[in-house]
Scaffold this motif. Sequence first.
Motif, PDB file in Angstrom:
ATOM      1  N   SER A 118       0.714  -1.239   0.002  1.00 22.68           N
ATOM      2  CA  SER A 118      -0.111   0.043   0.031  1.00 22.68           C
ATOM      3  C   SER A 118       1.018   1.297  -0.068  1.00 22.68           C
ATOM      4  N   GLY A 119       2.345   1.183   0.487  1.00 24.33           N
ATOM      5  CA  GLY A 119       3.173   2.310   0.381  1.00 24.33           C
ATOM      6  C   GLY A 119       3.919   2.447  -0.678  1.00 24.33           C
ATOM      7  N   ILE A 120       3.707   1.358  -1.596  1.00 26.90           N
ATOM      8  CA  ILE A 120       4.781   1.635  -2.820  1.00 26.90           C
ATOM      9  C   ILE A 120       4.499   2.930  -3.510  1.00 26.90           C
ATOM     10  N   PRO A 121       3.228   3.483  -3.721  1.00 32.65           N
ATOM     11  CA  PRO A 121       3.278   4.769  -4.473  1.00 32.65           C
ATOM     12  C   PRO A 121       4.127   5.943  -3.619  1.00 32.65           C
ATOM     13  N   PHE A 122       4.189   5.952  -2.322  1.00 36.73           N
ATOM     14  CA  PHE A 122       4.643   7.021  -1.555  1.00 36.73           C
ATOM     15  C   PHE A 122       6.075   6.667  -1.573  1.00 36.73           C
ATOM     16  N   ASP A 123       6.662   5.315  -1.905  1.00 35.82           N
ATOM     17  CA  ASP A 123       8.089   5.221  -1.714  1.00 35.82           C
ATOM     18  C   ASP A 123       8.666   5.414  -2.907  1.00 35.82           C
ATOM     19  N   ILE A 124       7.904   5.361  -4.012  1.00 34.42           N
ATOM     20  CA  ILE A 124       8.370   5.932  -5.364  1.00 34.42           C
ATOM     21  C   ILE A 124       8.454   7.240  -5.208  1.00 34.42           C
ATOM     22  N   VAL A 125       7.619   8.182  -4.835  1.00 35.82           N
ATOM     23  CA  VAL A 125       7.906   9.639  -4.562  1.00 35.82           C
ATOM     24  C   VAL A 125       8.898   9.947  -3.546  1.00 35.82           C
ATOM     25  N   HIS A 126       9.207   9.050  -2.540  1.00 31.80           N
ATOM     26  CA  HIS A 126      10.393   9.520  -1.841  1.00 31.80           C
ATOM     27  C   HIS A 126      11.656   9.380  -2.387  1.00 31.80           C
ATOM     28  N   GLY A 127      11.546   7.943  -2.991  1.00 34.46           N
ATOM     29  CA  GLY A 127      13.115   7.762  -3.540  1.00 34.46           C
ATOM     30  C   GLY A 127      13.199   8.787  -4.784  1.00 34.46           C
ATOM     31  N   ILE A 128      12.572   9.185  -5.516  1.00 27.45           N
ATOM     32  CA  ILE A 128      12.651  10.156  -6.520  1.00 27.45           C
ATOM     33  C   ILE A 128      13.121  11.528  -6.118  1.00 27.45           C
ATOM     34  N   SER A 129      12.248  11.830  -4.988  1.00 28.79           N
ATOM     35  CA  SER A 129      12.530  13.273  -4.652  1.00 28.79           C
ATOM     36  C   SER A 129      13.860  13.143  -3.746  1.00 28.79           C
ATOM     37  N   ASN A 130      14.350  12.223  -2.812  1.00 26.70           N
ATOM     38  CA  ASN A 130      15.493  12.041  -2.524  1.00 26.70           C
ATOM     39  C   ASN A 130      16.677  12.029  -3.311  1.00 26.70           C
ATOM     40  N   PHE A 131      16.311  11.626  -4.570  1.00 23.33           N
ATOM     41  CA  PHE A 131      17.546  11.478  -5.597  1.00 23.33           C
ATOM     42  C   PHE A 131      17.808  13.267  -5.992  1.00 23.33           C
ATOM     43  N   ILE A 132      16.598  13.703  -6.218  1.00 23.25           N
ATOM     44  CA  ILE A 132      16.666  15.073  -6.762  1.00 23.25           C
ATOM     45  C   ILE A 132      17.083  16.103  -5.714  1.00 23.25           C
ATOM     46  N   ILE A 133      16.530  15.861  -4.635  1.00 25.21           N
ATOM     47  CA  ILE A 133      17.348  16.802  -3.501  1.00 25.21           C
ATOM     48  C   ILE A 133      18.523  16.798  -3.049  1.00 25.21           C
ATOM     49  N   VAL A 134      19.261  15.499  -3.090  1.00 26.31           N
ATOM     50  CA  VAL A 134      20.612  15.531  -2.820  1.00 26.31           C
ATOM     51  C   VAL A 134      21.305  15.803  -4.156  1.00 26.31           C
ATOM     52  N   LEU A 135      20.884  15.722  -5.127  1.00 28.52           N
ATOM     53  CA  LEU A 135      21.671  15.892  -6.280  1.00 28.52           C
ATOM     54  C   LEU A 135      21.890  17.597  -6.648  1.00 28.52           C
ATOM     55  N   VAL A 136      20.483  18.095  -6.180  1.00 30.86           N
ATOM     56  CA  VAL A 136      20.437  19.717  -6.607  1.00 30.86           C
ATOM     57  C   VAL A 136      21.222  20.350  -5.368  1.00 30.86           C
ATOM     58  N   LEU A 137      21.193  19.845  -4.154  1.00 31.10           N
ATOM     59  CA  LEU A 137      21.628  20.545  -3.011  1.00 31.10           C
ATOM     60  C   LEU A 137      22.938  20.200  -2.251  1.00 31.10           C
ATOM     61  N   PHE A 138      23.516  19.063  -2.811  1.00 30.84           N
ATOM     62  CA  PHE A 138      24.606  18.649  -2.280  1.00 30.84           C
ATOM     63  C   PHE A 138      25.809  19.608  -2.330  1.00 30.84           C
ATOM     64  N   LYS A 139      26.540  19.654  -3.492  1.00 31.87           N
ATOM     65  CA  LYS A 139      27.403  20.431  -3.712  1.00 31.87           C
ATOM     66  C   LYS A 139      27.428  21.884  -3.033  1.00 31.87           C
ATOM     67  N   PRO A 140      26.278  22.325  -3.431  1.00 35.77           N
ATOM     68  CA  PRO A 140      26.056  23.852  -2.778  1.00 35.77           C
ATOM     69  C   PRO A 140      26.211  24.010  -1.140  1.00 35.77           C
ATOM     70  N   LEU A 141      25.441  22.983  -0.627  1.00 34.15           N
ATOM     71  CA  LEU A 141      25.285  22.955   1.068  1.00 34.15           C
ATOM     72  C   LEU A 141      26.989  22.460   1.614  1.00 34.15           C
ATOM     73  N   ILE A 142      27.330  21.514   1.002  1.00 34.22           N
ATOM     74  CA  ILE A 142      28.589  21.036   1.572  1.00 34.22           C
ATOM     75  C   ILE A 142      29.740  22.095   1.396  1.00 34.22           C
ATOM     76  N   HIS A 143      29.700  22.690   0.062  1.00 37.81           N
ATOM     77  CA  HIS A 143      30.735  23.837  -0.409  1.00 37.81           C
ATOM     78  C   HIS A 143      30.486  25.105   0.873  1.00 37.81           C
ATOM     79  N   SER A 144      29.229  25.612   0.948  1.00 38.72           N
ATOM     80  CA  SER A 144      28.773  26.507   1.803  1.00 38.72           C
ATOM     81  C   SER A 144      29.076  26.425   3.135  1.00 38.72           C
ATOM     82  N   LEU A 145      28.720  24.885   3.676  1.00 41.25           N
ATOM     83  CA  LEU A 145      28.980  24.682   5.198  1.00 41.25           C
ATOM     84  C   LEU A 145      30.510  24.723   5.355  1.00 41.25           C
TER      85      LEU A 145
END
Length: 169
Positions: free
Chosen positions: A130-157
């Motif tokens: 029953s949670g598979i649709p949510f897991d799909i959203v979760h996985g895709i959003s995690n991928f995008i969030i890390v891909l977009v924010l990783f370098k800027p946050l690590i560098h800034s911090l």
Amino acid sequence: MKARDITLVAILSASLTAGKIVLMAIPNIEIVTFLMIAFTILFGARKALLAALVFVTTEVLMYGFGTWILGYYIIWPVLILLTHTIVKQTESEYVFSVLAAIYGFLFGFFFAIFESIFYGVSYGIAYWISGIPFDIVHGISNFIIVLVLFKPLIHSLRLILSKWHVETR
């Protein structure tokens, strides 16, 4: 631990809680996974583990005890230990994006294991399916969030922390 380390762990834990609360209205879009990965890379496994334990304990105080809490006490430290192992090989945002995506895709499955222990295997399977649709959203959003924010946050911090003479990994 020094007072500075205790303060840092408290700030990291508060950041995790605030990050979760800010995105709470959007189902399965979260930055906790990203922050756990970033904190492990910047401060090492020990401080990240302490921050995760404080974060999970805060979750119990805010939302009460449930079977989910046992999963939280395991899943976040496992992510930190995986990140700690991977960062010895690379600091590629692509590698950590994939790790975050896999974590999101398997999040429901992992919790289904705990549900199975308490309520039976058939319940755990139903819970997971029953949670598979949510897991799909979760996985895709995690991928995008890390891909977009990783370098800027690590560098800034790293820049900010070096100015404040805070030790990083």
